[in-house]
Design a protein around this motif. Structure first.
Motif, PDB file in Angstrom:
ATOM      1  N   SER A  44       0.839  -1.119   0.080  1.00  0.00           N
ATOM      2  CA  SER A  44      -0.071  -0.035   0.071  1.00  0.00           C
ATOM      3  C   SER A  44       0.866   1.338   0.028  1.00  0.00           C
ATOM      4  O   SER A  44       2.003   1.202   0.346  1.00  0.00           O
ATOM      5  N   ALA A  45       0.264   2.429  -0.522  1.00  0.00           N
ATOM      6  CA  ALA A  45       1.329   3.546  -0.441  1.00  0.00           C
ATOM      7  C   ALA A  45       1.710   4.043   0.855  1.00  0.00           C
ATOM      8  O   ALA A  45       2.761   4.411   1.248  1.00  0.00           O
ATOM      9  N   ASN A  46       0.926   3.816   1.907  1.00  0.00           N
ATOM     10  CA  ASN A  46       1.196   4.240   3.325  1.00  0.00           C
ATOM     11  C   ASN A  46       2.211   3.249   3.862  1.00  0.00           C
ATOM     12  O   ASN A  46       3.187   3.699   4.424  1.00  0.00           O
ATOM     13  N   LEU A  47       2.141   2.070   3.488  1.00  0.00           N
ATOM     14  CA  LEU A  47       3.296   1.178   4.051  1.00  0.00           C
ATOM     15  C   LEU A  47       4.529   1.323   3.121  1.00  0.00           C
ATOM     16  O   LEU A  47       5.771   1.440   3.889  1.00  0.00           O
ATOM     17  N   ALA A  48       4.659   1.587   1.778  1.00  0.00           N
ATOM     18  CA  ALA A  48       5.844   2.159   1.152  1.00  0.00           C
ATOM     19  C   ALA A  48       6.388   3.420   1.669  1.00  0.00           C
ATOM     20  O   ALA A  48       7.517   3.328   2.026  1.00  0.00           O
ATOM     21  N   ILE A  49       5.638   4.296   2.215  1.00  0.00           N
ATOM     22  CA  ILE A  49       6.017   5.727   2.822  1.00  0.00           C
ATOM     23  C   ILE A  49       6.830   5.363   3.947  1.00  0.00           C
ATOM     24  O   ILE A  49       7.830   5.787   4.467  1.00  0.00           O
ATOM     25  N   THR A  50       6.085   4.474   4.694  1.00  0.00           N
ATOM     26  CA  THR A  50       6.322   3.951   6.257  1.00  0.00           C
ATOM     27  C   THR A  50       7.881   3.460   5.969  1.00  0.00           C
ATOM     28  O   THR A  50       8.853   3.538   6.682  1.00  0.00           O
ATOM     29  N   LEU A  51       7.906   2.505   5.144  1.00  0.00           N
ATOM     30  CA  LEU A  51       9.264   1.630   4.885  1.00  0.00           C
ATOM     31  C   LEU A  51      10.293   2.373   4.568  1.00  0.00           C
ATOM     32  O   LEU A  51      11.494   2.273   4.781  1.00  0.00           O
ATOM     33  N   PHE A  52      10.097   3.456   3.532  1.00  0.00           N
ATOM     34  CA  PHE A  52      10.960   4.440   2.978  1.00  0.00           C
ATOM     35  C   PHE A  52      11.679   5.337   4.247  1.00  0.00           C
ATOM     36  O   PHE A  52      13.023   5.569   4.531  1.00  0.00           O
ATOM     37  N   MET A  53      10.812   5.815   5.312  1.00  0.00           N
ATOM     38  CA  MET A  53      11.052   6.680   6.309  1.00  0.00           C
ATOM     39  C   MET A  53      11.662   5.789   7.543  1.00  0.00           C
ATOM     40  O   MET A  53      12.980   6.212   7.831  1.00  0.00           O
ATOM     41  N   PHE A  54      11.624   4.591   7.553  1.00  0.00           N
ATOM     42  CA  PHE A  54      12.348   3.685   8.475  1.00  0.00           C
ATOM     43  C   PHE A  54      13.625   3.189   7.850  1.00  0.00           C
ATOM     44  O   PHE A  54      14.416   3.396   8.646  1.00  0.00           O
ATOM     45  N   TYR A  55      13.677   3.177   6.576  1.00  0.00           N
ATOM     46  CA  TYR A  55      15.179   3.149   5.867  1.00  0.00           C
ATOM     47  C   TYR A  55      15.958   4.115   6.170  1.00  0.00           C
ATOM     48  O   TYR A  55      17.038   4.314   6.263  1.00  0.00           O
ATOM     49  N   SER A  56      15.530   5.446   5.962  1.00  0.00           N
ATOM     50  CA  SER A  56      16.001   6.905   6.112  1.00  0.00           C
ATOM     51  C   SER A  56      16.529   6.742   7.779  1.00  0.00           C
ATOM     52  O   SER A  56      17.740   7.235   7.834  1.00  0.00           O
ATOM     53  N   ILE A  57      15.951   6.437   8.528  1.00  0.00           N
ATOM     54  CA  ILE A  57      16.234   6.592  10.063  1.00  0.00           C
ATOM     55  C   ILE A  57      17.274   5.302  10.317  1.00  0.00           C
ATOM     56  O   ILE A  57      18.411   5.716  10.984  1.00  0.00           O
ATOM     57  N   LEU A  58      17.233   4.209   9.625  1.00  0.00           N
ATOM     58  CA  LEU A  58      18.177   3.399   9.894  1.00  0.00           C
ATOM     59  C   LEU A  58      19.564   3.584   9.266  1.00  0.00           C
ATOM     60  O   LEU A  58      20.700   3.664   9.713  1.00  0.00           O
ATOM     61  N   THR A  59      19.537   4.442   8.017  1.00  0.00           N
ATOM     62  CA  THR A  59      20.732   5.089   7.472  1.00  0.00           C
ATOM     63  C   THR A  59      21.417   6.134   8.207  1.00  0.00           C
ATOM     64  O   THR A  59      22.651   6.205   8.271  1.00  0.00           O
ATOM     65  N   GLY A  60      20.469   7.080   8.836  1.00  0.00           N
ATOM     66  CA  GLY A  60      21.126   7.781  10.023  1.00  0.00           C
ATOM     67  C   GLY A  60      21.766   7.126  11.081  1.00  0.00           C
ATOM     68  O   GLY A  60      22.745   7.882  11.415  1.00  0.00           O
ATOM     69  N   LEU A  61      21.273   6.083  11.301  1.00  0.00           N
ATOM     70  CA  LEU A  61      22.067   5.272  12.588  1.00  0.00           C
ATOM     71  C   LEU A  61      23.398   4.794  12.147  1.00  0.00           C
ATOM     72  O   LEU A  61      24.475   5.123  12.958  1.00  0.00           O
ATOM     73  N   SER A  62      23.351   4.380  10.735  1.00  0.00           N
ATOM     74  CA  SER A  62      24.599   3.658  10.356  1.00  0.00           C
ATOM     75  C   SER A  62      25.709   4.620  10.001  1.00  0.00           C
ATOM     76  O   SER A  62      26.766   4.541  10.192  1.00  0.00           O
ATOM     77  N   ILE A  63      25.341   6.033   9.754  1.00  0.00           N
ATOM     78  CA  ILE A  63      26.198   7.114   9.369  1.00  0.00           C
ATOM     79  C   ILE A  63      26.373   8.051  10.396  1.00  0.00           C
ATOM     80  O   ILE A  63      27.245   8.864  10.343  1.00  0.00           O
ATOM     81  N   SER A  64      25.860   7.732  11.466  1.00  0.00           N
ATOM     82  CA  SER A  64      26.010   8.865  12.763  1.00  0.00           C
ATOM     83  C   SER A  64      27.397   9.169  13.046  1.00  0.00           C
ATOM     84  O   SER A  64      27.702  10.144  13.664  1.00  0.00           O
ATOM     85  N   SER A  65      28.314   8.222  12.759  1.00  0.00           N
ATOM     86  CA  SER A  65      29.696   8.289  13.285  1.00  0.00           C
ATOM     87  C   SER A  65      30.267   9.511  12.525  1.00  0.00           C
ATOM     88  O   SER A  65      31.414  10.049  12.865  1.00  0.00           O
ATOM     89  N   ILE A  66      29.914   9.985  11.567  1.00  0.00           N
ATOM     90  CA  ILE A  66      30.292  10.951  10.739  1.00  0.00           C
ATOM     91  C   ILE A  66      30.588  12.379  11.384  1.00  0.00           C
ATOM     92  O   ILE A  66      31.442  13.119  11.293  1.00  0.00           O
ATOM     93  N   PHE A  67      29.621  12.391  12.439  1.00  0.00           N
ATOM     94  CA  PHE A  67      29.524  13.388  13.136  1.00  0.00           C
ATOM     95  C   PHE A  67      30.666  13.506  14.105  1.00  0.00           C
ATOM     96  O   PHE A  67      31.078  14.664  15.011  1.00  0.00           O
ATOM     97  N   LEU A  68      31.289  12.383  14.617  1.00  0.00           N
ATOM     98  CA  LEU A  68      32.480  12.219  15.600  1.00  0.00           C
ATOM     99  C   LEU A  68      33.753  12.393  14.869  1.00  0.00           C
ATOM    100  O   LEU A  68      34.699  12.680  15.233  1.00  0.00           O
ATOM    101  N   ILE A  69      33.710  11.908  13.602  1.00  0.00           N
ATOM    102  CA  ILE A  69      34.914  11.695  12.795  1.00  0.00           C
ATOM    103  C   ILE A  69      35.461  13.034  11.976  1.00  0.00           C
ATOM    104  O   ILE A  69      36.573  13.373  11.960  1.00  0.00           O
ATOM    105  N   TYR A  70      34.244  13.679  11.570  1.00  0.00           N
ATOM    106  CA  TYR A  70      34.602  14.771  10.778  1.00  0.00           C
ATOM    107  C   TYR A  70      33.933  16.077  11.538  1.00  0.00           C
ATOM    108  O   TYR A  70      33.081  16.070  12.251  1.00  0.00           O
TER     109      TYR A  70
END
Length: 240
Positions: free
Chosen positions: A80-106
């Motif tokens: 469904s469109a709503n589920l697709a939107i939810t999954l995309f936003m969830f993926y965006s959050i996961l990416t934020g988690l995985s690259i959060s170290s850049i704020f400590l490195i750079y």
């Protein structure tokens, strides 16, 4: 007949603009959510420690990301469109988690500068992909082959730890993703010819799919550029 042709042409152009605008709107929302998540995580030492030192935790995030991308890329018509939107936003959050170290490195300045640089490059390549009448399929195939070579080289260099190879991989990676941005934009323009906002459910689902495609291009391009021009925090402190 001429009136009908003109109306049909105008309607098609309007559909493409509407679709592309929605794609970029969702992509921008995803990038903002990723940026906020990455920054906010720096204020949560427990989670940062998990990301840095718990390999199982980091690996789990990666696997979940791959699963979400697979679902959105290959099963979008079943969602469904709503589920697709939810999954995309969830993926965006996961990416934020995985690259959060850049704020400590750079440094924050180099992170912002790199984001601006990436946005300009992304914009230029998107405009080219959208406006060119040349079929970019052939050049995109070369970019994909180059990307496969980059993945193999990165895997090998994980064991070699050769700093010069990191630079070479980064430059070729930037070239590859720049071409892919133009090609993906051209593909999305073609999709826009067949999708209308009148079919709201389908329109939103394929807007999310387009947003995910460009989001992945942007994030990968950003991280590669950051490796080249990013100023590390420890280097900044040494200069002081």
């Amino acid at each position: 007949m001429k009136k009908y042709s003109y109306y049909h042409y105008s309607s098609t152009i309007s559909n493409v603009y509407s679709y592309i605008n929605n794609v970029y709107g969702w992509m921008s929302s995803g990038l903002l959510l990723t940026s906020f998540t990455a920054w906010y995580i720096t204020k949560m030492p427990f989670i940062l420690e998990m990301i840095f030192f718990n390999k199982f935790f980091s690996f789990t995030i990666l696997i979940v990301q791959l699963i979400v991308v697979f679902i959105l890329s290959n099963m979008i018509h079943r969602l469904s469109a709503n589920l697709a939107i939810t999954l995309f936003m969830f993926y965006s959050i996961l990416t934020g988690l995985s690259i959060s170290s850049i704020f400590l490195i750079y440094t924050y300045t180099s992170i912002a500068t790199t984001f601006l640089t990436t946005s300009i490059m992304f914009g230029i390549m998107s405009i080219w992909g959208y406006s060119t009448r040349q079929d970019l399929t052939k050049i995109s195939n070369l970019a994909l082959m180059l990307l496969i070579g980059i993945i193999i080289s990165t895997t090998i260099n994980f064991f070699l730890q050769n700093s010069y190879m990191v630079w070479i991989i980064s430059y070729f990676g930037i070239l590859s993703f720049s071409i892919l941005i133009a090609w993906d934009t051209q593909k999305l323009k073609e999709i826009g010819n067949y999708i209308t906002s009148e079919h709201d459910e389908q329109f939103r689902k394929y807007s999310i799919l387009g947003a995910l495609i460009l989001y992945l291009d942007f994030i990968n391009l950003y991280l590669l550029i950051l490796k080249l021009i990013g100023i590390r925090s420890e280097d900044n402190e040494e200069e002081k």
